[in-house]
Write an enzyme that holds these catalytic residues in place. Sequence first.
Site, PDB file in Angstrom:
ATOM      1  N   ASP A  58      64.704  17.575  60.862  1.00  0.00           N
ATOM      2  CA  ASP A  58      65.680  17.558  61.971  1.00  0.00           C
ATOM      3  C   ASP A  58      65.181  18.399  63.146  1.00  0.00           C
ATOM      4  O   ASP A  58      65.934  19.190  63.725  1.00  0.00           O
ATOM      5  CB  ASP A  58      67.050  18.067  61.497  1.00  0.00           C
ATOM      6  CG  ASP A  58      67.710  17.132  60.492  1.00  0.00           C
ATOM      7  OD1 ASP A  58      67.016  16.216  60.010  1.00  0.00           O
ATOM      8  OD2 ASP A  58      68.884  17.318  60.177  1.00  0.00           O
ATOM      9  N   ASP A  64      63.806  12.637  59.275  1.00  0.00           N
ATOM     10  CA  ASP A  64      64.726  12.423  60.406  1.00  0.00           C
ATOM     11  C   ASP A  64      64.445  13.396  61.545  1.00  0.00           C
ATOM     12  O   ASP A  64      65.373  13.958  62.142  1.00  0.00           O
ATOM     13  CB  ASP A  64      66.181  12.588  59.946  1.00  0.00           C
ATOM     14  CG  ASP A  64      66.538  11.682  58.783  1.00  0.00           C
ATOM     15  OD1 ASP A  64      65.934  10.598  58.670  1.00  0.00           O
ATOM     16  OD2 ASP A  64      67.415  12.057  57.985  1.00  0.00           O
TER      17      ASP A  64
END
Length: 365
Positions: free
Chosen positions: A186, A207
């Site tokens: 992230d 991600d």
Amino acid sequence: MSTMLPSRRGVLAGAALLASGAPALADPRYDAVLWRGESKPPVDARAYASLSAAVAAAPANGAKPFRILVTRGLWDEQVVIDKPFVHLVGEDRKASVISHLAASGLTAPDGKRWGTFRTPTLFVRAPDFAASNLTIQNAFDGLAEMTKPGGLHSHDGAGPQAVALMLDKGSDRARLREVDILSYQDTLFPDAGSSLFERCLITGSYDFIFGAGRALFRHCEIRSRPRPVDPVEGYIVAPSTPIDQPVGFVFHQCRLTKDAGTRRASVYLGRPWRPSSQFPDGRYGDPKYVGMSAFIDCWLDDHIAPEGWTQMWYTGKDGNPRTMLQPEDARFSQFRLSGPGGAGSFKRGRWLSASEAAALVAVGV
């Protein structure tokens, strides 16, 4: 749900938002300088011992760049940019480092877990932000954490998520040029407004570019990092683009590279993130979030999975937390890829026509 790409007019309108008002970074004058010690700073500007103090000195309603020179050093603090037209210029891309250590599953000073949305080293909550020639990092060592006994893992509710930069509500027309944005999971969270990333390095594993904002990545290096504890090394993007927004994350002439130890065919281009919202009949995945991302004229190393894109779970209306949103139900696409990971035909994701690809990168011509 429709998987049609937005119209050329809609795409161009969205792309224009990325380009409008982009600030220049060439002005040699500075309004503030980060400086420790008793000797004279290298520029004629008021010296501040922290970035937060320098930002606080910027005009609340500034209409022109307030330029802060980030000198060489590790500037360890969590910073909120809440003034418009704040421009950060590093003295040295590798040695001018804005850093902080926070991860979702760790305990914050208030005794609570950080949670992903509180971890960013740098929050941007005002328009016309710019940064160049420096590093923004979250210093949390995700690899060391995941490989130690009892460490935090991605499948935990609060794990090793550690954001370096968040473009938060209030951000718009952000521009970053020649900036290293470093973390492990992230990493970059462009969640609001428009942004342009040019010749930047972005590193991570799961991600590591995610959110609902509009972002164009041009001539950037997107570097995947290894995850020896998981069979899948990771996912590059996890967009949560609103369905009425034609542009999400567009990568043009970027290089998708890997750190040593990242396995072949183990990283997906992305998966569609559908956050939950509160409705009269409960809280569940909001159907307005239909992620959009495109990779155009990019070079891919062999760590990219042959499927290209994959699914992601969300909480269904029936309460099932493992309801799957498929890439075919999102807006994922690619055009004219090259390199060991881009030579074949991806099994998932739509191939753009030349005219569709040109519309998506029109901001760059």
